[in-house]
Structure formats: structure tokens, C-alpha cells
Write a protein that holds these residues in place. Structure first.
Motif, PDB file in Angstrom:
ATOM      1  N   MET A   1      29.735  57.061  30.884  1.00 27.36           N
ATOM      2  CA  MET A   1      28.560  56.098  31.050  1.00 27.36           C
ATOM      3  C   MET A   1      29.925  55.300  30.680  1.00 27.36           C
ATOM      4  N   THR A   2      29.958  54.305  31.946  1.00 28.42           N
ATOM      5  CA  THR A   2      30.517  52.319  31.554  1.00 28.42           C
ATOM      6  C   THR A   2      30.239  52.078  30.632  1.00 28.42           C
ATOM      7  N   ARG A   3      30.668  51.269  30.293  1.00 28.82           N
ATOM      8  CA  ARG A   3      30.694  49.923  29.231  1.00 28.82           C
ATOM      9  C   ARG A   3      31.295  48.838  30.058  1.00 28.82           C
ATOM     10  N   SER A   4      30.737  47.425  30.575  1.00 24.08           N
ATOM     11  CA  SER A   4      30.813  46.033  31.263  1.00 24.08           C
ATOM     12  C   SER A   4      31.588  44.930  29.602  1.00 24.08           C
ATOM     13  N   VAL A   5      31.503  44.345  29.770  1.00 23.01           N
ATOM     14  CA  VAL A   5      32.094  43.452  28.973  1.00 23.01           C
ATOM     15  C   VAL A   5      32.171  42.223  29.294  1.00 23.01           C
ATOM     16  N   ILE A   6      31.274  41.206  28.960  1.00 26.10           N
ATOM     17  CA  ILE A   6      31.543  39.637  29.752  1.00 26.10           C
ATOM     18  C   ILE A   6      32.167  39.054  28.545  1.00 26.10           C
ATOM     19  N   GLU A   7      33.330  38.200  28.893  1.00 26.89           N
ATOM     20  CA  GLU A   7      34.083  38.000  27.351  1.00 26.89           C
ATOM     21  C   GLU A   7      33.681  36.587  27.173  1.00 26.89           C
ATOM     22  N   GLU A   8      33.588  35.684  26.197  1.00 28.40           N
ATOM     23  CA  GLU A   8      33.502  35.058  25.359  1.00 28.40           C
ATOM     24  C   GLU A   8      33.920  33.041  26.748  1.00 28.40           C
ATOM     25  N   ASP A   9      34.962  33.703  27.232  1.00 29.19           N
ATOM     26  CA  ASP A   9      35.025  33.087  28.439  1.00 29.19           C
ATOM     27  C   ASP A   9      34.452  33.079  29.972  1.00 29.19           C
ATOM     28  N   LEU A  10      33.964  33.428  29.621  1.00 29.58           N
ATOM     29  CA  LEU A  10      33.205  33.885  31.290  1.00 29.58           C
ATOM     30  C   LEU A  10      31.867  33.877  30.999  1.00 29.58           C
ATOM     31  N   THR A  11      31.930  32.314  32.564  1.00 33.81           N
ATOM     32  CA  THR A  11      30.073  32.793  32.785  1.00 33.81           C
ATOM     33  C   THR A  11      29.873  33.186  34.124  1.00 33.81           C
ATOM     34  N   ILE A  12      29.002  34.073  34.583  1.00 36.66           N
ATOM     35  CA  ILE A  12      27.941  34.727  35.821  1.00 36.66           C
ATOM     36  C   ILE A  12      27.142  33.679  35.916  1.00 36.66           C
ATOM     37  N   GLU A  13      26.842  33.842  37.169  1.00 37.41           N
ATOM     38  CA  GLU A  13      25.665  33.327  37.369  1.00 37.41           C
ATOM     39  C   GLU A  13      24.977  34.479  38.725  1.00 37.41           C
ATOM     40  N   GLY A  14      24.489  34.961  38.801  1.00 35.18           N
ATOM     41  CA  GLY A  14      23.733  35.660  38.966  1.00 35.18           C
ATOM     42  C   GLY A  14      23.765  37.002  38.583  1.00 35.18           C
ATOM     43  N   ASN A  15      22.526  37.907  39.489  1.00 37.83           N
ATOM     44  CA  ASN A  15      22.253  39.243  38.482  1.00 37.83           C
ATOM     45  C   ASN A  15      23.423  40.013  38.506  1.00 37.83           C
ATOM     46  N   ILE A  16      23.012  41.032  36.941  1.00 35.46           N
ATOM     47  CA  ILE A  16      23.604  42.424  36.382  1.00 35.46           C
ATOM     48  C   ILE A  16      22.918  43.466  37.269  1.00 35.46           C
ATOM     49  N   THR A  17      23.544  44.798  37.476  1.00 33.76           N
ATOM     50  CA  THR A  17      22.683  45.723  37.767  1.00 33.76           C
ATOM     51  C   THR A  17      24.807  47.330  37.045  1.00 33.76           C
ATOM     52  N   SER A  18      23.458  47.775  36.063  1.00 34.94           N
ATOM     53  CA  SER A  18      24.307  48.835  35.587  1.00 34.94           C
ATOM     54  C   SER A  18      23.648  50.274  35.285  1.00 34.94           C
ATOM     55  N   LYS A  19      22.720  50.656  35.887  1.00 33.26           N
ATOM     56  CA  LYS A  19      21.529  51.310  35.913  1.00 33.26           C
ATOM     57  C   LYS A  19      22.266  52.871  34.559  1.00 33.26           C
ATOM     58  N   GLU A  20      23.595  53.182  35.111  1.00 34.70           N
ATOM     59  CA  GLU A  20      23.605  54.062  33.681  1.00 34.70           C
ATOM     60  C   GLU A  20      24.933  54.046  32.787  1.00 34.70           C
ATOM     61  N   GLY A  21      25.424  52.012  32.277  1.00 36.32           N
ATOM     62  CA  GLY A  21      26.243  51.904  31.646  1.00 36.32           C
ATOM     63  C   GLY A  21      25.819  50.920  30.800  1.00 36.32           C
ATOM     64  N   GLU A  22      26.463  50.324  30.045  1.00 39.71           N
ATOM     65  CA  GLU A  22      26.349  49.122  28.737  1.00 39.71           C
ATOM     66  C   GLU A  22      26.822  48.084  29.130  1.00 39.71           C
ATOM     67  N   ILE A  23      25.865  47.094  29.080  1.00 37.06           N
ATOM     68  CA  ILE A  23      26.639  45.638  29.109  1.00 37.06           C
ATOM     69  C   ILE A  23      26.564  45.075  28.092  1.00 37.06           C
ATOM     70  N   ASP A  24      28.134  44.611  27.691  1.00 35.93           N
ATOM     71  CA  ASP A  24      28.096  43.492  26.081  1.00 35.93           C
ATOM     72  C   ASP A  24      28.018  42.207  26.829  1.00 35.93           C
ATOM     73  N   VAL A  25      27.641  41.736  26.012  1.00 32.98           N
ATOM     74  CA  VAL A  25      27.551  40.208  26.233  1.00 32.98           C
ATOM     75  C   VAL A  25      28.227  39.492  25.286  1.00 32.98           C
ATOM     76  N   LYS A  26      29.090  39.096  25.690  1.00 30.90           N
ATOM     77  CA  LYS A  26      30.243  38.005  25.202  1.00 30.90           C
ATOM     78  C   LYS A  26      30.342  36.565  25.306  1.00 30.90           C
ATOM     79  N   GLY A  27      29.895  36.218  26.870  1.00 27.44           N
ATOM     80  CA  GLY A  27      30.228  34.684  26.944  1.00 27.44           C
ATOM     81  C   GLY A  27      28.421  34.667  27.272  1.00 27.44           C
ATOM     82  N   LYS A  28      28.707  34.262  28.223  1.00 26.67           N
ATOM     83  CA  LYS A  28      27.048  33.648  29.134  1.00 26.67           C
ATOM     84  C   LYS A  28      26.842  34.146  30.182  1.00 26.67           C
ATOM     85  N   VAL A  29      25.265  34.512  30.446  1.00 28.26           N
ATOM     86  CA  VAL A  29      24.866  34.865  31.818  1.00 28.26           C
ATOM     87  C   VAL A  29      23.476  34.220  32.937  1.00 28.26           C
TER      88      VAL A  29
END
Length: 104
Positions: A1-29
Motif C-alpha cells: 500500500m502506498t502513502r502519498s503526502v500533500i505537504e503544508e506548502d503544497l496546493t493541488i488543483e485537480g482530482n486525486i486518485t489512489s485506489k489502493e493507497g492512503e493520502i495524507d493532506v497537510k496542504g490544500k486540495v
């Protein structure tokens, strides 16, 4: 299983898909998040729909949540229509929206 981290200084505009993974949001999506597990940290914010098996929110979320297990920590601020099997909420958590808990 993969873990993706969106760090505090990161802003993502768009959809995120990780069907078998974990997503940690510390920034903005700004967009929808679809994963096995989503964890929004106190500094994190998601403006969009979340679809996951487990969702843990300590930060801010607005949109829609569809999951099996939803956990709201005391620092959470959620404005969403929620569909979940189970809901755990700490005292102080804020939730505004239509809530549907189906149970086991």
C-alpha cells in the motif's frame, strides 16, 4: 500500500486518485479525492468530494464525503453531505450538512 503526502506548502488543483493507497493532506486540495484512506491533518484542507474506505478529518473539508468509516477529531470543520457506515466524532468537532449513517 502506498502513502502519498500533500505537504503544508503544497496546493493541488485537480482530482486525486489512489485506489489502493492512503493520502495524507497537510496542504490544500481543490478537487475530488478518491483513495482507500484519506487523512486530513489540522493544517489540511479539501474543497471537493472525498470517496474512501476510511476518512479521518482533523482539518477543513467542504463538499461531499462517501466512506465506510468517518472519524472527526475535535479540530475538524466539515461542511459536507455525508454518507458513511460508521461515524466517530470527538467533542468539539464541527459538521454542517446532511448526514446519513447506515450502521453495520
Amino acid at each position: 500500500m502506498t502513502r502519498s503526502v500533500i505537504e503544508e506548502d503544497l496546493t493541488i488543483e485537480g482530482n486525486i486518485t489512489s485506489k489502493e493507497g492512503e493520502i495524507d493532506v497537510k496542504g490544500k486540495v481543490t478537487g475530488d479525492v478518491d483513495a482507500r484512506a484519506v487523512d486530513i491533518h489540522p493544517s489540511g484542507r479539501v474543497d471537493g468530494a472525498i470517496s474512501a474506505e476510511t476518512v479521518n478529518i482533523q482539518g477543513v473539508q467542504s463538499g461531499r464525503i462517501k466512506c465506510t468509516e468517518l472519524s472527526l477529531e475535535k479540530s475538524s470543520d466539515v461542511k459536507a453531505d455525508v454518507s458513511a457506515r460508521t461515524l466517530i466524532s470527538e467533542k468539539g468537532a464541527r459538521l454542517v450538512g446532511k448526514v446519513q449513517i447506515s450502521g453495520n
